[in-house]
Design a protein around this motif. Structure first.
Motif, short mmCIF file in Angstrom:
data_model
loop_
_atom_site.label_atom_id
_atom_site.label_comp_id
_atom_site.label_asym_id
_atom_site.label_seq_id
_atom_site.Cartn_x
_atom_site.Cartn_y
_atom_site.Cartn_z
N ARG A 98 14.39 -5.65 -35.49
CA ARG A 98 14.25 -5.36 -34.06
C ARG A 98 12.89 -5.89 -33.61
NH1 ARG A 98 15.92 -0.22 -35.98
NH2 ARG A 98 14.02 0.82 -35.26
N THR A 131 12.55 -8.10 -30.61
CA THR A 131 12.48 -8.47 -29.20
C THR A 131 13.16 -7.40 -28.36
OG1 THR A 131 14.56 -9.72 -29.25
CG2 THR A 131 12.54 -10.94 -29.73
N SER A 155 15.50 -7.77 -26.27
CA SER A 155 16.92 -8.03 -26.02
C SER A 155 17.83 -7.47 -27.11
CB SER A 155 17.16 -9.54 -25.89
OG SER A 155 16.79 -10.21 -27.08
N GLY A 194 19.04 -9.55 -32.71
CA GLY A 194 18.85 -10.99 -32.60
C GLY A 194 18.60 -11.71 -33.90
N VAL A 236 19.80 -16.03 -36.58
CA VAL A 236 18.86 -15.79 -35.49
C VAL A 236 19.46 -16.33 -34.19
CG1 VAL A 236 17.59 -17.94 -35.98
CG2 VAL A 236 16.50 -16.13 -34.64
N SER A 237 19.45 -15.52 -33.16
CA SER A 237 20.01 -15.94 -31.88
C SER A 237 19.04 -16.85 -31.14
CB SER A 237 20.34 -14.71 -31.01
OG SER A 237 19.15 -14.08 -30.57
N GLN A 296 18.46 -16.71 -28.04
CA GLN A 296 17.71 -15.87 -27.09
C GLN A 296 16.46 -15.28 -27.74
OE1 GLN A 296 20.04 -12.78 -25.27
NE2 GLN A 296 18.34 -11.98 -24.07
N THR A 297 16.58 -14.88 -29.00
CA THR A 297 15.42 -14.34 -29.71
C THR A 297 14.32 -15.39 -29.85
OG1 THR A 297 16.70 -12.71 -30.96
CG2 THR A 297 14.63 -13.44 -31.94
N GLU A 309 12.64 -15.91 -26.44
CA GLU A 309 11.72 -14.84 -26.07
C GLU A 309 10.39 -14.96 -26.81
OE1 GLU A 309 12.81 -10.76 -25.76
OE2 GLU A 309 14.90 -11.20 -25.29
N CYS A 326 10.79 -16.27 -37.97
CA CYS A 326 10.95 -16.90 -36.66
C CYS A 326 9.78 -17.83 -36.35
CB CYS A 326 11.08 -15.83 -35.58
SG CYS A 326 12.68 -14.98 -35.59
#
Length: 304
Positions: A25, A27, A29, A32, A113-114, A116-117, A120, A175
């Motif tokens: 956890r 982000t 959103s 992700g 990994v998305s 969107q992540t 962000e 990331c």
């Protein structure tokens, strides 16, 4: 700690009895990013179930040397000849809905990994929309990602909950590495991390000490300071010289010592009250830091 819904999806997709998974956890959103181990010990006919198309990426890292299964990638069929070895990385774009053959044995670590992540985290660092990831050579070696993956393997196989702050720490490192090596980013002027203010550290300590038996995520701590997860993580390390996970362990050991000195509770009770999984967990952490077990430390303090 493992999320049964994600595990079930992967188990069904690869026709496996178990696909241990942990989500981070990091982000606002949502998770992700998910870390899994996919192990096919019993070769079978056919391919994995076609996944839904989604804006996300998957990194597959072989954990043992094996013949890599054939891969259906979009409208292309890739047959990777030869032995694939630990240290190699295979980047898959989930918009292509990749499937792999199940007729070979394989054991690999999977990082999901998305997009969107990644976006962000890029925006937080003054960057732009990630757009896509690129691997110059399919199956190239990436020792950094491999060592990050290995650090999580014990947590995937653990029979007890795992510290969320540790998982978030590894996920943030993954990331950051992904964006540095695989994303085509024009990073703007980065925020200058100045460390945390005294009031922010006091608020974090109050939040953690209020319930040491809880398992806070880095995002929970960042929220107390009004900061994004990645900014908070860097500022915290600059202020304290250690990660949030290590700092929380220190706070738990401090509380355990105070309770040991009082002598009103047994070590098993102290372990649970201070947020350790059991007495053996407290003993392992205590031994690493104090060079003796809790019982011996208590006796020494009484002699003084």
């Amino acid at each position: 700690m493992a999320h049964s819904s994600v595990e079930q999806i992967l188990s069904d997709r690869f026709q496996l009895p178990h696909a241990p998974t942990i989500e981070a956890r990091i982000t606002s959103s949502g998770p992700g990013i998910a870390l899994s181990r996919i192990r096919n010990d019993k070769p079978k006919l056919g391919h994995s179930i076609i996944p839904p198309e989604e804006e996300a990426f998957v990194f597959k890292l072989p954990l043992v040397a094996a013949t890599y299964p054939d891969l259906q990638y979009g409208n292309r069929k890739l047959v990777a000849s030869g032995i694939r070895r630990p240290g190699q990385v295979f980047l898959l774009d989930m918009t292509e809905r990749p499937v792999i053959g199940l007729h070979n044995k394989f054991d690999h670590f999977r990082i999901y990994v998305s997009a969107q992540t990644l976006d962000e985290l890029s925006y937080e660092q003054g960057g732009r929309h990630v757009g896509g990831l690129l691997q110059q050579e399919f199956g190239s070696c990436d020792p950094i990602m491999f060592h990050l993956a290995k650090s999580v393997l014990p947590a995937l196989e653990a029979q007890h909950p795992v510290a969320q702050a540790f998982i978030d720490h590894v996920a943030l490192a993954c990331c950051a590495h992904i964006m540095n090596r695989y994303a085509n980013l024009c990073v703007g002027r980065r925020h200058r991390h100045r460390g945390l203010a005294a009031w922010q550290m006091l608020r974090i300590r109050s939040f953690v000490e209020a319930d040491l038996s809880a398992n806070p995520a880095i995002a929970d701590l960042a929220l107390q300071c009004g900061l994004s997860t990645s900014y908070f993580f860097d500022a915290f390390k600059k202020t304290n010289g250690i990660s949030p996970h290590q700092w929380i362990l220190n706070v738990r050991i401090e509380r355990a010592k105070a309770l040991l000195m009082k002598g009103e509770k047994n070590i098993s009770e102290i372990s649970l009250e201070c947020g350790f999984f059991d007495q053996s967990h407290l003993a392992r952490v205590f031994l690493r830091r104090e060079k003796c077990n809790p019982g011996e430390w208590r006796r020494r303090m009484r002699i003084r």
